[in-house]
Scaffold this motif. Sequence first.
Motif, mmCIF file in Angstrom:
data_model
loop_
_atom_site.group_PDB
_atom_site.id
_atom_site.type_symbol
_atom_site.label_atom_id
_atom_site.label_comp_id
_atom_site.label_asym_id
_atom_site.label_seq_id
_atom_site.Cartn_x
_atom_site.Cartn_y
_atom_site.Cartn_z
ATOM 1 N N THR A 43 -23.146 -18.124 -10.858
ATOM 2 C CA THR A 43 -22.961 -18.176 -9.407
ATOM 3 C C THR A 43 -23.281 -19.568 -8.878
ATOM 4 O O THR A 43 -22.562 -20.116 -8.026
ATOM 5 C CB THR A 43 -23.857 -17.130 -8.724
ATOM 6 N N GLN A 84 -20.074 -13.755 -4.781
ATOM 7 C CA GLN A 84 -20.752 -12.549 -5.231
ATOM 8 C C GLN A 84 -21.067 -11.736 -3.983
ATOM 9 O O GLN A 84 -21.569 -12.265 -2.999
ATOM 10 C CB GLN A 84 -22.038 -12.971 -5.938
ATOM 11 N N GLU A 161 -17.771 -12.478 -10.311
ATOM 12 C CA GLU A 161 -17.932 -11.098 -10.772
ATOM 13 C C GLU A 161 -17.082 -10.093 -10.002
ATOM 14 O O GLU A 161 -17.612 -9.184 -9.366
ATOM 15 C CB GLU A 161 -19.412 -10.690 -10.712
#
Lengths: 236, 292
Positions: A43, A84, A161
């Motif tokens: 991230t 995310q 993700e």
Amino acid sequence: MTLLAVDGLRAYYGQVQALQGISFALEEGTVTALLGANGAGKTTTLRAICNMVRSTGRIEFDGKPLAGISTESVVRLGIAHVPQGRGTFSAMTVEENLQLGAISRKDTKSIGRDIERMYEHFPVLKRRHTQQAGTLSGGEQQMLAVARALMLRPRLMLLDEPSFGLAPLIVRDLFAILRKVNLEEKVAILVVEQNAQLALEIAQKAYVIETGSIVMSGSAKEIATNEDIRKSYLGY
Amino acid sequence: MELLTNQILAGLATGAIYACMALAVVMIYQAINHLNFAQGEMAMFSTFIAWQLMQWGLGFWGAFALTLVISFIGGVALERLLFNPLTNAPVLVHVAGFIALFAILNSVAGLTWDFTIKQFPSPFGSTGFLGSQLISKHQAGIIGVAFAMLSLLYGFFRFTRIGLALRAAASQPESARLVGIDTRWMVALGWGMASAIGAIAGVLIAPVVFLEPNMMGGVLLYSFAAAVLGGLSSPFGSVLGGFIVGVFENLVSTYVPGVGTELKLPIALALIVTVLVIRPSGLLGRVVVKRV
Ligand SMILES: Nc1ncnc2c1ncn2[C@@H]1O[C@H](COP(=O)(O)OP(=O)(O)OP(=O)(O)O)[C@@H](O)[C@H]1O
Ligand SMILES: [Mg+2]
């Protein structure tokens, strides 16, 4: 042609250094997977590209250095980031979310047509276009997030993700759409995933990152077929 | 019956003022999560500018339009020069900033235009509206202007790209930046609009309360009550709250013995406290559930 070049990227949260100087490159129109365990720095890498975290090192997009420009300016260069948690505008309708994806575009005339095209890619969004985005299911919100990112007509999409919290069947659907989008919209994708197997299926190249450093890189095929790498880093 | 209708209409007229001020408060609150205590003084200052322009010979509507433009620019400038540098400062620094702005605007107005009360003309006149005794032309005008402005704002937020961007920046600044919205300018734009909306409220109330540097004190308290009642997270709620507070205030002082004008203000405060205890998010406010 190289679209994104990252060289010696270090990132910091206060005193904590989260990236230890990573380098990688991404070719135009390709899919690259960034793999690694929890807390590896995936991230952070995406956030550093968009200047959302303090960082040093070189990042070039289409030959232009991104250092020192604001997050919104990075986005305006054609980098769409699905963060995310998806970044859904939850109080707004599905259609407003799509319009927001295109909010920085100058060619306002073609936005309506692009929204229609998104409804073709994601029919479920058309059925729910007046619904409040926050009330969509997790899978629908992820579809919306990808569609919103595409509304920018980006040259590069950063996905953090996308499979998180989705049922396996939905994940399959989503990745099929991502592959289609990559080919049809000619947009390069940098996808962060813990579901390595799936990510490697649509990617051409992959990097494995661990505690802030890249520990492995290669073609997606190599990484996917290398038993050792799979066992020690990807856990399947 | 006639008294009741009369009081409700009069309540709606003052309620329209509270609604404008509450909306201004909520717009800034949404953008920066702080209550701007100086909102009333900003409106007062704008009203003095309108008065000054009329002294210099402009007609009412010309002065009004020019005042809106000046107030808008002033609001943007205040944000850029004063409050933008404070963006990440603690709450107390913001409070100090607002109090400083309050004091500065109040004294500068006093110094420039002195503290004696001034007549402020109404563009509508003060005789009965359509010859009726129920409501004056000025009160009807207040309601009309407020509704026109609120509809325009509704259209702006609902149907324009910049309105959409403003809403996005206010509700989810991080996501907004990720679609390419320059959120810092959106905050400044919010200040400009809040300042202009406050100017409208000031110009409309001035013929009723007279023009002087402390004219907005009471109004601002009622507006806070309105904003809290409607919900600080809901512009629509704050407008509704404004009308409810206006009508409520009038009815209570007319029908509840012993209240009269002196006790009206404590009632506004009691209303704030009651709402905060029973329903902290207000009538239409959203309870924000944060995911971690
Ligand atoms: N806001 C923050 N403040 C301090 N440290 C942080 C912050 N965000 C991340 N970190 C630290 O930086 C490191 C990398 O975090 P990052 O979120 O990039 O990991 P990740 O690979 O995305 O993990 P996951 O798969 O769990 O999302 C971690 O050690 C984390 O604790
Ligand atoms: Mg992560």
